[in-house]
Design a protein around this motif. Structure first.
Motif, PDB file in Angstrom:
ATOM      1  N   SER A  26       2.067   6.439  -6.915  1.00  0.00           N
ATOM      2  CA  SER A  26       0.993   7.300  -7.417  1.00  0.00           C
ATOM      3  C   SER A  26       1.337   8.760  -7.192  1.00  0.00           C
ATOM      4  O   SER A  26       1.084   9.612  -8.045  1.00  0.00           O
ATOM      5  CB  SER A  26      -0.317   6.996  -6.709  1.00  0.00           C
ATOM      6  OG  SER A  26      -0.574   5.654  -6.766  1.00  0.00           O
ATOM      7  N   ALA A  27       1.912   9.025  -6.024  1.00  0.00           N
ATOM      8  CA  ALA A  27       2.274  10.417  -5.706  1.00  0.00           C
ATOM      9  C   ALA A  27       3.286  10.941  -6.720  1.00  0.00           C
ATOM     10  O   ALA A  27       3.199  12.091  -7.158  1.00  0.00           O
ATOM     11  CB  ALA A  27       2.827  10.501  -4.288  1.00  0.00           C
ATOM     12  N   LEU A  46       1.490  11.514  -9.979  1.00  0.00           N
ATOM     13  CA  LEU A  46       0.650  12.710  -9.838  1.00  0.00           C
ATOM     14  C   LEU A  46       1.516  13.970  -9.904  1.00  0.00           C
ATOM     15  O   LEU A  46       1.189  14.935 -10.582  1.00  0.00           O
ATOM     16  CB  LEU A  46      -0.074  12.687  -8.485  1.00  0.00           C
ATOM     17  CG  LEU A  46      -1.226  11.693  -8.346  1.00  0.00           C
ATOM     18  CD1 LEU A  46      -1.685  11.623  -6.899  1.00  0.00           C
ATOM     19  CD2 LEU A  46      -2.392  12.105  -9.226  1.00  0.00           C
ATOM     20  N   LEU A 104       0.838  -1.209   0.000  1.00  0.00           N
ATOM     21  CA  LEU A 104       0.000   0.000   0.000  1.00  0.00           C
ATOM     22  C   LEU A 104       0.870   1.256   0.000  1.00  0.00           C
ATOM     23  O   LEU A 104       0.638   2.201  -0.757  1.00  0.00           O
ATOM     24  CB  LEU A 104      -0.939  -0.002   1.219  1.00  0.00           C
ATOM     25  CG  LEU A 104      -1.897   1.170   1.290  1.00  0.00           C
ATOM     26  CD1 LEU A 104      -2.911   1.138   0.157  1.00  0.00           C
ATOM     27  CD2 LEU A 104      -2.640   1.202   2.617  1.00  0.00           C
ATOM     28  N   LEU A 144       4.344  18.536  -5.197  1.00  0.00           N
ATOM     29  CA  LEU A 144       2.962  18.082  -5.043  1.00  0.00           C
ATOM     30  C   LEU A 144       2.281  18.770  -3.857  1.00  0.00           C
ATOM     31  O   LEU A 144       1.087  19.051  -3.884  1.00  0.00           O
ATOM     32  CB  LEU A 144       2.944  16.561  -4.846  1.00  0.00           C
ATOM     33  CG  LEU A 144       1.577  15.900  -4.795  1.00  0.00           C
ATOM     34  CD1 LEU A 144       0.867  16.017  -6.126  1.00  0.00           C
ATOM     35  CD2 LEU A 144       1.701  14.440  -4.403  1.00  0.00           C
ATOM     36  N   LEU A 173      -0.595  16.200 -11.892  1.00  0.00           N
ATOM     37  CA  LEU A 173      -0.792  17.457 -11.179  1.00  0.00           C
ATOM     38  C   LEU A 173       0.378  18.418 -11.375  1.00  0.00           C
ATOM     39  O   LEU A 173       0.521  19.393 -10.633  1.00  0.00           O
ATOM     40  CB  LEU A 173      -0.999  17.187  -9.684  1.00  0.00           C
ATOM     41  CG  LEU A 173      -2.235  16.363  -9.353  1.00  0.00           C
ATOM     42  CD1 LEU A 173      -2.312  16.081  -7.872  1.00  0.00           C
ATOM     43  CD2 LEU A 173      -3.500  17.070  -9.804  1.00  0.00           C
ATOM     44  N   LEU A 218       2.483   1.694  -3.388  1.00  0.00           N
ATOM     45  CA  LEU A 218       1.510   2.114  -4.391  1.00  0.00           C
ATOM     46  C   LEU A 218       1.179   3.602  -4.225  1.00  0.00           C
ATOM     47  O   LEU A 218       1.101   4.348  -5.207  1.00  0.00           O
ATOM     48  CB  LEU A 218       0.238   1.267  -4.261  1.00  0.00           C
ATOM     49  CG  LEU A 218      -0.710   1.334  -5.448  1.00  0.00           C
ATOM     50  CD1 LEU A 218      -0.063   0.756  -6.687  1.00  0.00           C
ATOM     51  CD2 LEU A 218      -2.000   0.585  -5.146  1.00  0.00           C
ATOM     52  N   VAL A 219       1.011   4.017  -2.978  1.00  0.00           N
ATOM     53  CA  VAL A 219       0.716   5.436  -2.713  1.00  0.00           C
ATOM     54  C   VAL A 219       1.899   6.291  -3.151  1.00  0.00           C
ATOM     55  O   VAL A 219       1.733   7.337  -3.789  1.00  0.00           O
ATOM     56  CB  VAL A 219       0.392   5.648  -1.214  1.00  0.00           C
ATOM     57  CG1 VAL A 219       0.364   7.127  -0.870  1.00  0.00           C
ATOM     58  CG2 VAL A 219      -0.949   5.011  -0.873  1.00  0.00           C
TER      59      VAL A 219
END
Lengths: 399, 550
Positions: free
Chosen positions: A23-24, A27, A16, A162, A32, A19-20
């Motif tokens: 993804s960050a 992003l 987890l 971010l 983003l 994955l976070v």
């Protein structure tokens, strides 16, 4: 049994977290990412092969609106690029120069001094530092800049942009045109407009203008402490490192009576620059003498329009070629072809912009007409459409 | 270091690691104490003396009370054969008065500090206004006062403890460090919940073992709290703050925009306060400590009475235990009730009911007046408290009348439409109370209410809310933000409905029974949603928790 349970749980937790984390990163770097014309220009600069640019101009929006590299290439044969971001603060000028030297080492560097002229209480917003710092390689220059110039409590936002720009989901779908343009730019390997951006407008001043008395005006006003510190640090760095291929300039602006102090600070900056043995060319002071037309060549107080930009580019080219003896480098066939594509694109931009100015569409609700011209997808589509529909229109019409 | 900062998460992580690796389970509470002291010092070290004073004074006075108690009991035992009934009663009365004085000393000292810091300027300003209106030139000084972090919460918690000791509910704590931990436990210091000593303290002092399920549930609750606080509350507050930023601006908005703002405030307040409490409870749960739930879907309440049993439950419970009950059974109130019962009016059906419920009705009014004042030193909070108190008082007094109407019209109380009507009606009453909460002043609160009826203009509100060019700047949020808030409302509503239907369990326990991949995906989406949609970082003005200021 218990051991197996611990292992499973640990693996799940790690999965987890990973994955976070992944993804960050996606992003932050893509979804983003703060992307606009500044990003495109910065990305394009780093795509230019080292040593292929004869001149690089450093500064803020005055530079990318007032100087057209494709035009200079077509008319004078040298390659150049405006390494500039919007409203750049004074503390990024030195890192800008360092980046230019590290990644291009051009024959000449032209530094526009706008950044040094802000009084301390009117320094550009912190977000303008990000326009520069978030778009350069994370090298020693970047690290030095963060450590020296960024307040400790906001440094983390440079290391993890971010944190600052996570809210840019709000900019969708608007920013898709930039993201798409950025992808195309990376595929193409160079920027079609080589950093040029303009607004299709002819500006009419509605306040008292001070430009007419500038020619003989030597009056000065002290720079703000931050501006003066940054200017002196820049000059000292250049001197200490024996860097002499640098000329400081002031691009022409329409100066309101209330901005007169800024003109005087420009004169003061010139004095400081010359005291270190560097040249300062004040185009603002001699703009009227040199043929700039206050009612024709600007799109707002501070920015030249497409007509003014050609005049300014002529002026800079003349300076570089005739005063500093800049000799255009030899280009490979591929480079020549790429630059020729830039010239063609610039022609389209010029014709498109000229037509909008003549029709006076700025600020009107003329459907489909975009007065801001930059290298995003939407603009490129519009200028192509225009060139197709009006092949005979404009200064650069296909004869 | 607020609960939603990255530093706080690191702080919690470090505390969790140290807590569970400490080999002496018996002394694990010291880790919590040190963490609480560090947290308080980092947040408000200049005012740490206040919390230390409250802890120390309360603990010592509690010991004194206990000593008086024990001594008295010992003396009674000793004089068992010697004293007659009268003598025993006289001694007990004397003891009671003595104990009351000791308890009062503690209450006066600590509530005195709170009242002075929180209300001095309010009273001084009011006094000056009154004297000024009579042409008296005297002017009470206005002081530059500050509120130490969490003072309302730890003062209430400590004073609850002293009353419980007075009531001999449990033995007084003799270890000042343990007591300091009870007062300053870091997950609850900012905004509660206000815990009872017998509920919280034993859990604090017991050395807990690491429990993965608790850890997981705690993290999930923290995540949910972050979502409510960062995505919903801190987004909504941007628009609310724009409206209330200047009194002139507030007056200038249409009634529709003000109505929208109050609705937004209802969302923000719930998301902010319950989100913060979720974070607190989540952190505590990781340590093996169950703090009481402060919220039970308050906007589903069918009456204002029920709303206050579902909203800020710990404050309601505190008020009930230490203010409402003593008042309702006080001799003054009971005598008034008796007097009414004996009167001619009391012989009528309505009179008998009123005489019966009068003590509770008046006690409610006083309690809610205090609740209002607790929220802040401003007439608008007094109005907020009075509004709730008066509604509760009237509904208590008029209950038979309402029941008669319902019977007369043959309304099925279980009819979903009727239930919806009750919920909607209660929500409207709550919203009127919020008007005073959100308005910059009492006067503007009244103005807002009048605008509800006279200033509705949907076309103008659309422009005021979303902005129109440079002339009308909007409330600081784009349409996408409002859509997002709408979506979040639906999410919170769905979660609340599920919670309401399965009150015997938690969403987390229910999730636990779902396939791993679904849980994993939900957690992942939750984290990413907070990263993307949360209002944090220097581009935004991070909002403090609303209840932090109380």
């Amino acid at each position: 049994m218990k051991k197996k349970l611990y292992i499973t749980r640990t693996v799940k937790l790690i999965a987890l977290t990973l994955l976070v984390f992944l993804s960050a990163i996606i992003l932050q770097d893509w979804v983003l990412r703060r992307v606009d014309h500044n990003t495109l220009r910065m990305d394009a600069f780093y795509m230019e092969k080292k040593g292929t640019l004869d001149a690089v101009l450093v500064g803020a929006s005055d530079v990318y609106a007032g100087y057209s590299a494709p035009y200079a290439y077509e008319k004078y044969g040298y390659t150049s690029f405006p390494f500039a971001t919007q409203a750049s603060p004074s503390n990024i000028v030195l890192p800008q120069i360092k980046e230019v030297i590290k990644y291009q080492n051009p024959k000449m560097i032209v530094v526009e001094i706008n950044a040094f002229l802000y009084p301390d209480n009117k320094q550009p917003a912190e977000v303008n530092c990000h326009l520069f710092a978030d778009n350069i390689p994370r090298d020693q220059i970047w690290r030095d800049y963060i450590e020296k110039e960024v307040p400790e409590d906001t440094r983390i936002e440079y290391y993890i942009p971010l944190l600052k720009f996570h809210g840019s989901w709000n900019e969708y779908p608007w920013k898709l045109k930039y993201l798409s343009a950025d992808i195309k730019l990376r595929n193409r390997g160079y920027a079609l407009l080589r950093g040029y951006k303009t607004v299709s407008k002819m500006f009419t001043a509605n306040e008292k203008i001070a430009n007419s008395k500038f020619e003989n005006d030597d009056s000065t006003k002290p720079l703000g402490p931050i501006g003066e510190r940054c200017l002196r640090e820049t000059l000292e760095y250049l001197k200490e490192n024996d860097i002499h291929n640098v000329v400081f300039t002031r691009f022409p602006h329409i100066v309101r009576q209330r901005d007169y102090a800024r003109f005087k600070r420009g004169n003061r900056a010139g004095e400081i620059i010359e005291s270190y043995g560097y040249d300062f060319v004040n185009m603002e002071r001699y703009a009227l003498r040199d043929g700039f037309d206050l009612e024709h060549d600007w799109y707002n107080w501070d920015h030249l329009n497409i007509f003014g930009a050609e005049k300014c580019t002529d002026y800079i080219a003349d300076l570089l070629l005739n005063k500093y003896g800049l000799e255009p480098s030899e280009q490979t066939a591929q480079q020549k072809e790429n630059w020729q594509k830039s010239v063609e694109c610039y022609h389209k931009v010029y014709n498109y912009s000229e037509s909008l100015i003549e029709r006076g569409v700025f600020g009107t609700k003329d459907a489909g007409l975009r007065t801001t011209v930059e290298e995003d997808d939407e603009t490129l589509r519009l200028i192509d459409e225009f060139a197709e529909n009006y092949p005979d229109y404009g200064k650069y019409a296909k004869k | 270091m607020t609960y939603t900062s990255f530093n706080f998460l690191l702080f919690v992580l470090a505390t969790v690691v140290i807590y569970f690796i400490l080999p002496w389970k018996k002394y694990r509470w010291t880790v919590l104490l040190v963490a609480s002291c560090v947290f308080y010092a980092l947040a408000s070290y200049k005012y740490a003396a206040f919390i230390i004073f409250t802890s120390l004074s309360t603990m010592l006075i509690a010991l004194w009370l206990e000593k008086v108690n024990k001594k008295g009991k010992a003396l009674l035992k000793e004089k068992k054969g010697e004293w007659d009934r009268e003598q025993k009663k006289a001694f007990k009365d004397k003891q009671k008065i003595k104990k009351r004085w000791i308890m009062a000393l503690c209450l006066i000292l600590n509530f005195g500090i709170l009242a002075f810091l929180k209300y001095f300027n309010f009273f001084a300003g009011s006094l000056n206004d009154i004297l000024g209106s009579f042409g008296v030139s005297f002017s009470a000084p206005m002081l530059k006062l500050f509120l130490p972090l969490g003072i309302s919460f730890y003062t209430f918690q400590s004073m609850g403890y002293i009353v419980d000791i007075y009531r001999e509910k449990f033995e007084a704590q003799r270890n000042p460090f343990k007591f300091l931990l009870f007062v300053s436990f870091f997950p609850q210091i900012i905004q509660g919940p206000i815990s009872h000593y017998d509920q919280l303290a034993p859990q604090l002092f017991e050395g807990h073992d690491f429990d993965f399920t608790r850890f997981k549930y705690g993290c999930e609750l923290i995540l949910w709290g972050f979502f409510k606080k960062l995505v919903i509350a801190d987004r909504a507050v941007i628009a609310i703050n724009t409206v209330i930023a200047t009194p002139e601006g507030y007056n200038g908005y249409s009634g529709t925009t003000l109505t929208f703002t109050v609705l937004l405030y209802a969302l923000q307040l719930y998301a902010d306060f319950s989100g913060g409490i979720d974070i607190s409870r989540g952190v505590a749960q990781i340590f093996g400590i169950d703090m009481i739930d402060n919220f039970k879907r308050p906007y589903f309440s069918k009456s204002i009475n029920e709303y206050w049993r579902r909203w800020h439950i710990s404050l309601g419970a505190w008020m009930k235990d230490y203010i409402f009950n003593p008042l309702a059974i006080s001799s003054a109130f009971l005598n008034a009730s008796k007097k009414m019962k004996g009167s001619r009016f009391g012989k009528t059906k309505a009179g008998a009911h009123i005489a019966k419920v009068l003590p509770t009705a008046f006690a409610s009014l006083i309690v809610f007046l205090l609740v209002g004042v607790w929220h802040g030193a401003n007439y608008k909070y007094v109005a907020f408290g009075l509004w709730n108190g008066v509604i509760i008082m009237l509904s208590t007094l008029m209950q038979p009348l309402f029941d008669a109407w319902v019977d007369k019209w043959h309304v099925n109380r279980k009819n979903p439409l009727f239930i919806f009507f009750q919920i909607f009606r209660t929500f409207l009453v709550v919203l009127v109370g919020y008007v005073f909460d959100v308005a910059p002043s009492f006067k503007q609160g009244m103005m807002t209410i009048s605008r509800f009826f006279t200033g509705q203009n949907f076309a103008l509100a659309g422009q005021e809310i979303l902005g129109k060019g440079k002339e009308i700047p909007g409330l600081g949020l784009g349409w996408k933000d409002y859509v997002l808030l709408g979506v979040c409302c639906v999410i919170v509503l769905i979660v609340s409905i599920i919670q309401e239907r399965h009150a015997d369990t938690t969403i987390r326990e229910m999730l636990d029974k779902k396939p791993f991949i679904l849980r994993f995906l939900l957690l992942f989406i939750g984290v990413v949603a907070i990263i993307i949609l949360g209002i944090y970082g220097s581009g935004y003005a991070a909002a403090d928790f609303v209840y932090m200021q109380f």
